[in-house]
Design a protein around this motif. Structure first.
Motif, PDB file in Angstrom:
ATOM      1  N   LYS A  81      -4.076   3.140  -0.549  1.00 47.29           N
ATOM      2  CA  LYS A  81      -2.963   3.822   0.099  1.00 47.29           C
ATOM      3  C   LYS A  81      -2.414   4.909  -0.830  1.00 47.29           C
ATOM      4  O   LYS A  81      -2.368   4.742  -2.042  1.00 47.29           O
TER       5      LYS A  81
ATOM      6  N   SER B 187       1.040   7.085  -1.631  1.00 45.01           N
ATOM      7  CA  SER B 187       2.487   7.076  -1.422  1.00 45.01           C
ATOM      8  C   SER B 187       3.114   8.152  -2.286  1.00 45.01           C
ATOM      9  O   SER B 187       2.747   8.321  -3.451  1.00 45.01           O
TER      10      SER B 187
ATOM     11  N   ASP C 244       6.405   8.242  -3.016  1.00 48.46           N
ATOM     12  CA  ASP C 244       7.524   7.704  -3.782  1.00 48.46           C
ATOM     13  C   ASP C 244       7.293   6.284  -4.291  1.00 48.46           C
ATOM     14  O   ASP C 244       8.183   5.674  -4.880  1.00 48.46           O
ATOM     15  N   GLY C 245       6.115   5.739  -4.085  1.00 41.09           N
ATOM     16  CA  GLY C 245       5.828   4.391  -4.542  1.00 41.09           C
ATOM     17  C   GLY C 245       6.409   3.308  -3.665  1.00 41.09           C
ATOM     18  O   GLY C 245       6.321   2.117  -3.998  1.00 41.09           O
ATOM     19  N   GLN C 246       6.976   3.679  -2.533  1.00 40.88           N
ATOM     20  CA  GLN C 246       7.579   2.700  -1.641  1.00 40.88           C
ATOM     21  C   GLN C 246       7.020   2.794  -0.220  1.00 40.88           C
ATOM     22  O   GLN C 246       6.664   1.785   0.373  1.00 40.88           O
ATOM     23  N   LEU C 247       6.963   4.006   0.318  1.00 43.99           N
ATOM     24  CA  LEU C 247       6.473   4.199   1.678  1.00 43.99           C
ATOM     25  C   LEU C 247       5.043   4.715   1.656  1.00 43.99           C
ATOM     26  O   LEU C 247       4.685   5.567   0.839  1.00 43.99           O
TER      27      LEU C 247
END
Length: 396
Positions: free
Chosen positions: A145, A147, A149-152
Motif C-alpha cells: 500500500k 500512503s 501520511d502513514g495513516q490513510l
C-alpha cells in the motif's frame, strides 16, 4: 583473452545500532553468529569465490581495533579504508581506494548480508557481460500500500512490478565510479548503488535473489541467522489453545474475527466482545506461556472498555516476534446458531492476517451449530475455540 578482474567493496562503516538489544553495544557487523563475526562471514563468502580478485572493506573510523581483532588474512584482502557519514559516501571512499588498481568490475556488498552464495555472485557477474549493472532481487509477495501520511491508504501498488533489492550489486568499475562522483555533487541521498546507476542512465539488470541472503538489521534477525546456519534444530514448535464465551444482549451488531456483522443481538462484554479473537489471542499467549488476555488487559482497567480486540491479538503476535518466533498456523471454530459465518470468513482471515503480519493461508476459520441444544441452541450466546501453532527458539 584476459580474464576480467573483479573487486569487491564490503560496506561496513555503519554503527549497526538498530540491531542492538538487551544493552548490546557491539555494532552488528562485529557481533557473532554461531561464534563468527557477521563481517567475517561476509568477507569469507567472497573469498570462497574464485572469480573475486580483490576485497576492500570500508569501516567506521572508530572500528579499527574491532576490524583488526578479526585476524583476517588473505592475499586478496586489501587494507580497510575509512568510510563516510552515509552509505553513499562510504561506497565512494571504497571506489576511490580501488581506482589506482583499475578493476574491470566491482561488486558492492552490505557487510550485514553474511549468507551470500558463490552461485549468486556468479549470477550477478554473468549479467555484466551484457549490461552496465546487475543486482539480485526477490519478487514482492505481500500486497503493498502507498500512503501519503502513514495513516490513510492512497493506493495499492501492482506487486507484479515490485522487487526487493539485495546485494551484491555489480557494475563496470569505471561507469559506477563516474556515476558516484557525479552523485556526490547533488543534494540527494540515494538508497543504493543501483539507484545511482539508474540515475546516471546505466542499464541495470536483475537476477533472482536468495531468501537466505538476509540483511541483519534488527535483533530478531540474529535468531534467523542462527536458523539459516543450523536449520530448524534451534527451533521448537509449541501449541496453545483458547476458549471463550459471551452471552447475547439487546443490540444490532456482533464483532467476530475482527469483522462487524449486523445481527439481532450484540455480545455482552468489557471490550468489543469479539469471542473469536479472544479465543485466538489466548491460544497464541498459551503457546508461548504468557497467560491469557486478562493478565495483559485486565477487565478492571477501564481503558479497555469497548476496545477493539485486534489490539489484544496484535499484542500477542508482537510477543511471539520479540521471542524470535513465528506463527505457523491458527485454527478457530465458532459455535453459534446465528449469525451466519461462512460469508464473512474471508474478511475475518484478512483482518487476522493483517493484524499479525502472516498469510491468510495460515488461518483456518470454521463455524458450526449446537444443533439447537443448550444455551447456544437457545441463542443465548456464542462460543469460540482456537488453537495456535508457534515456532520459537528452543530453550533447553
Amino acid at each position: 583473452m584476459r580474464e576480467k578482474s573483479i573487486a569487491v567493496i564490503v560496506v561496513a562503516a555503519g554503527r549497526g545500532e538498530r540491531a542492538s538489544a538487551n544493552g548490546e553495544s557491539e555494532p552488528k557487523q562485529y557481533r557473532r553468529v554461531d561464534g563468527v563475526a557477521v563481517l567475517e562471514r561476509t568477507i569469507d563468502a567472497f573469498l570462497a569465490s574464485p572469480q573475486v580478485s580483490q576485497i576492500l572493506t570500508v569501516i567506521h573510523a572508530d572500528h579499527g581495533e574491532r576490524y583488526a581483532a578479526l585476524g583476517l588474512s588473505d592475499d586478496r584482502l586489501l587494507p580497510p579504508v575509512i568510510g563516510g557519514e552515509s552509505r553513499q559516501s562510504s561506497v565512494l571512499a571504497g571506489l576511490k581506494a580501488l581506482a589506482p588498481m583499475r578493476p574491470d568490475l566491482v561488486l558492492i556488498q552490505d557487510a550485514a548480508r553474511p549468507f551470500v552464495s558463490t552461485a549468486l555472485i556468479g549470477d550477478v557477474v554473468a549479467v555484466l557481460a551484457q549490461l552496465d549493472g546487475a543486482l539480485p532481487a526477490l519478487p514482492v509477495t505481500d500486497t503493498v500500500k502507498r500512503s501519503l501520511d502513514g495513516q490513510l491508504v492512497a493506493t495499492t501498488e501492482d506487486r507484479n512490478q515490485l522487487f526487493a533489492a539485495q546485494t551484491p550489486q555489480g557494475f563496470r568499475f569505471s561507469q559506477i565510479f563516474s556515476a558516484h562522483m557525479r552523485a556526490s555533487t547533488v543534494r540527494r541521498q540515494f538508497t543504493d548503488d543501483a539507484e545511482i546507476a539508474e540515475w546516471a542512465g546505466l542499464r541495470v539488470g536483475m537476477v533472482m535473489g536468495d531468501r537466505n541472503n538476509i540483511k541483519i538489521t534488527h535483533p530478531e534477525d540474529f535468531v534467523r541467522a542462527e536458523r539459516i546456519i543450523h536449520g530448524d534444530s534451534l527451533m521448537e514448535t509449541r501449541v496453545g489453545t483458547g476458549f471463550d464465551v459471551h452471552s447475547f444482549e439487546p443490540g444490532d451488531v456482533v464483532w467476530l474475527g475482527g469483522v462487524r456483522i449486523p445481527y439481532k443481538f450484540k455480545l455482552n462484554g468489557h471490550s468489543d466482545s469479539d469471542v473469536a479473537l479472544h479465543a485466538l489471542t489466548d491460544a497464541i499467549l498459551g503457546a508461548i506461556g504468557e497467560g491469557d488476555i486478562g493478565v495483559h488487559f485486565p477487565p478492571s482497567d477501564m481503558q479497555w472498555k469497548g476496545a477493539a480486540s485486534t489490539i489484544f491479538l496484535e499484542h500477542a503476535g508482537k510477543l511471539v516476534t520479540e521471542r524470535g518466533g513465528r506463527i505457523v498456523n491458527l485454527d478457530v471454530t465458532i459455535v453459534c446458531e446465528g449469525p451466519r459465518i461462512a460469508e464473512h470468513v474471508p474478511a475475518m482471515q484478512g483482518v487476522i492476517a493483517a493484524t499479525l503480519g502472516i498469510a491468510t493461508s495460515r488461518i483456518a476459520i470454521k463455524a458450526t451449530t449446537s444443533e439447537r441444544l443448550g444455551f447456544i441452541g437457545r441463542e443465548e450466546g456464542i462460543v469460540a475455540m482456537a488453537s495456535a501453532s508457534v515456532e520459537v527458539p528452543r530453550v533447553d
